[in-house]
Design a protein around this motif. Structure first.
Motif, mmCIF file in Angstrom:
data_model
loop_
_atom_site.group_PDB
_atom_site.id
_atom_site.type_symbol
_atom_site.label_atom_id
_atom_site.label_comp_id
_atom_site.label_asym_id
_atom_site.label_seq_id
_atom_site.Cartn_x
_atom_site.Cartn_y
_atom_site.Cartn_z
ATOM 1 N N LEU A 1 0.826 -1.201 0.000
ATOM 2 C CA LEU A 1 0.000 0.000 0.000
ATOM 3 C C LEU A 1 0.866 1.259 0.000
ATOM 4 O O LEU A 1 0.567 2.240 -0.676
ATOM 5 C CB LEU A 1 -0.920 0.001 1.212
ATOM 6 N N ALA A 2 1.965 1.221 0.756
ATOM 7 C CA ALA A 2 2.864 2.373 0.822
ATOM 8 C C ALA A 2 3.525 2.637 -0.528
ATOM 9 O O ALA A 2 3.651 3.791 -0.970
ATOM 10 C CB ALA A 2 3.926 2.152 1.892
ATOM 11 N N GLU A 3 3.928 1.577 -1.210
ATOM 12 C CA GLU A 3 4.567 1.744 -2.520
ATOM 13 C C GLU A 3 3.580 2.237 -3.564
ATOM 14 O O GLU A 3 3.975 2.880 -4.547
ATOM 15 C CB GLU A 3 5.200 0.428 -2.953
ATOM 16 N N ALA A 4 2.295 1.953 -3.355
ATOM 17 C CA ALA A 4 1.279 2.432 -4.292
ATOM 18 C C ALA A 4 0.964 3.910 -4.099
ATOM 19 O O ALA A 4 0.190 4.490 -4.868
ATOM 20 C CB ALA A 4 0.000 1.604 -4.134
ATOM 21 N N ILE B 1 0.558 -1.561 15.165
ATOM 22 C CA ILE B 1 1.832 -2.002 14.612
ATOM 23 C C ILE B 1 2.445 -0.795 13.915
ATOM 24 O O ILE B 1 1.793 -0.162 13.080
ATOM 25 C CB ILE B 1 1.646 -3.156 13.614
ATOM 26 N N ILE B 2 3.690 -0.459 14.251
ATOM 27 C CA ILE B 2 4.364 0.710 13.712
ATOM 28 C C ILE B 2 5.487 0.242 12.782
ATOM 29 O O ILE B 2 6.334 -0.568 13.187
ATOM 30 C CB ILE B 2 4.970 1.587 14.836
ATOM 31 N N ILE B 3 5.506 0.754 11.550
ATOM 32 C CA ILE B 3 6.473 0.301 10.547
ATOM 33 C C ILE B 3 7.179 1.509 9.926
ATOM 34 O O ILE B 3 6.537 2.512 9.614
ATOM 35 C CB ILE B 3 5.777 -0.505 9.433
ATOM 36 N N THR B 4 8.491 1.388 9.737
ATOM 37 C CA THR B 4 9.264 2.377 8.992
ATOM 38 C C THR B 4 9.917 1.686 7.802
ATOM 39 O O THR B 4 10.572 0.646 7.966
ATOM 40 C CB THR B 4 10.340 3.029 9.868
ATOM 41 N N LEU B 5 9.733 2.250 6.600
ATOM 42 C CA LEU B 5 10.318 1.704 5.387
ATOM 43 C C LEU B 5 11.378 2.674 4.873
ATOM 44 O O LEU B 5 11.085 3.843 4.628
ATOM 45 C CB LEU B 5 9.261 1.506 4.296
ATOM 46 N N SER B 6 12.602 2.187 4.702
ATOM 47 C CA SER B 6 13.669 3.057 4.212
ATOM 48 C C SER B 6 13.574 3.291 2.706
ATOM 49 O O SER B 6 14.064 4.296 2.188
ATOM 50 C CB SER B 6 15.039 2.459 4.546
ATOM 51 N N GLY B 7 12.981 2.340 1.993
ATOM 52 C CA GLY B 7 12.849 2.433 0.542
ATOM 53 C C GLY B 7 11.972 1.316 0.029
ATOM 54 O O GLY B 7 11.417 0.536 0.817
ATOM 55 N N PRO B 8 11.816 1.188 -1.303
ATOM 56 C CA PRO B 8 10.985 0.111 -1.867
ATOM 57 C C PRO B 8 11.494 -1.253 -1.423
ATOM 58 O O PRO B 8 12.698 -1.480 -1.317
ATOM 59 C CB PRO B 8 11.153 0.298 -3.380
ATOM 60 N N ARG B 9 10.586 -2.171 -1.175
ATOM 61 C CA ARG B 9 10.990 -3.488 -0.684
ATOM 62 C C ARG B 9 11.793 -4.254 -1.720
ATOM 63 O O ARG B 9 12.558 -5.146 -1.363
ATOM 64 C CB ARG B 9 9.782 -4.305 -0.240
ATOM 65 N N PHE C 1 9.552 10.952 -1.196
ATOM 66 C CA PHE C 1 8.624 9.831 -1.082
ATOM 67 C C PHE C 1 9.086 8.842 -0.008
ATOM 68 O O PHE C 1 8.270 8.249 0.691
ATOM 69 C CB PHE C 1 8.504 9.128 -2.428
ATOM 70 N N TRP C 2 10.416 8.634 0.105
ATOM 71 C CA TRP C 2 10.990 7.734 1.102
ATOM 72 C C TRP C 2 11.834 8.532 2.084
ATOM 73 O O TRP C 2 12.407 9.550 1.715
ATOM 74 C CB TRP C 2 11.852 6.657 0.431
ATOM 75 N N PRO C 3 11.939 8.077 3.316
ATOM 76 C CA PRO C 3 11.301 6.890 3.928
ATOM 77 C C PRO C 3 9.816 7.122 4.180
ATOM 78 O O PRO C 3 9.351 8.268 4.198
ATOM 79 C CB PRO C 3 12.060 6.722 5.236
ATOM 80 N N ARG C 4 9.094 6.040 4.409
ATOM 81 C CA ARG C 4 7.665 6.094 4.674
ATOM 82 C C ARG C 4 7.382 5.465 6.033
ATOM 83 O O ARG C 4 8.021 4.497 6.432
ATOM 84 C CB ARG C 4 6.875 5.367 3.592
#
Length: 272
Positions: free
Chosen positions: A48-51, A99-107, A74-77
């Motif tokens: 969903l985040a990448e979309a 649930i808390i999530i941090t994304l540094s970049g696209p998976r 756009f990143w991080p998210r």
């Protein structure tokens, strides 16, 4: 003194497979189910985040998912999966908290990292804690994407205050579904080791002997074997089966076998 300690340990009498071993397997099976369930949430939220979405609800589990960025890039998210004070998903599983999530970049970017923590998060009355880190390690020799997955400070606390601790270092190799937008066709092979303490406070080590097979569309692991080494108990194995999407697994030690039922509740707390 060291020799005496070794002799005392080696002379301890093991409990029968159907008692202490069965209870230890229930502890392990529940830990695997709860933390793999979190991985499914992570994968859905990452998509969903990448979309580019800012918020969404997921029909099968009913949380509100909120996605934000810290600045103009756009990143991080940052993602919050909020189950509120409690909502019931499939298979009568009730979740609450965040649930808390941090994304540094696209998976799909090699080296990208996703970090997951919990805030007052409960599943069927058991509190879940820990920090899960998922890192894209790139392609292996089979040209499948592999993720390194670490769990630090993993802990399950039951209503009576008893706990299971669980930490691991593992790899997840995607064998299906990775390149699609459908999160429910994802399939992984899991390898690695885990350690912690069970409900009785006994230290354990779990080693994956045959790769565990995880299907996003199944409630539990469908294949693979874990070898158990537990303080004061003879080693034994837990086999998740032959690939069927069911809720059974088999314990074995020598010629002894015992089938157990996999659940999202510990058998000791089903009626509480």
């Amino acid at each position: 003194m060291i020799m005496a300690g070794l002799i005392m340990t080696s002379c301890q009498k093991s409990e029968p497979l159907e008692t202490a071993s069965l209870e230890a397997a229930d502890d392990a099976a529940l830990s695997e189910a709860l933390f793999d369930d979190v991985f499914t949430s992570l994968e859905i939220a990452s998509g969903l985040a990448e979309a580019g979405l800012k918020s969404a609800t997921v029909l099968d589990t009913c949380p509100l998912i909120t996605i934000t960025t810290a600045g103009q890039e756009f990143w991080p998210r940052n993602i919050v999966i909020d189950y509120g004070t409690g909502c019931e998903g499939l298979y009568d599983v009730v979740r609450s908290g965040k649930i808390i999530i941090t994304l540094s970049g696209p998976r799909n970017e090699e080296g990208s990292e996703r970090t997951l923590t919990f805030q007052d998060y409960y599943v069927n009355g058991a509190k879940i804690e820990g920090t899960k880190t998922v890192t894209n390690l790139g392609l292996n020799n089979n040209q499948n994407v592999v993720f390194g997955v670490g769990l630090a400070g993993g802990k399950i606390t039951f209503p009576d205050g008893k706990t299971i601790t669980h930490e691991f270092e593992r790899q997840r190799e995607y064998i299906a579904g990775y390149a699609t937008w459908n999160p429910w066709d994802d399939r992984c092979l899991i390898s690695g080791v885990a350690a912690g303490t069970n409900l009785d406070g006994l230290s354990y080590t779990h080693t994956i002997i045959n790769p565990l097979e995880w299907h996003a569309a199944c409630r539990f692991l469908v294949r693979g074997t874990i070898g158990f080494e537990i303080e004061g108990i003879e080693p034994f194995d837990l086999d998740y089966g032959d690939g069927e999407c069911d809720a059974t697994a088999t314990l074995s030690r020598g010629d002894e076998t015992k089938e157990i039922t996999l659940r999202f509740r510990h058998p000791k707390y089903i009626d509480r």
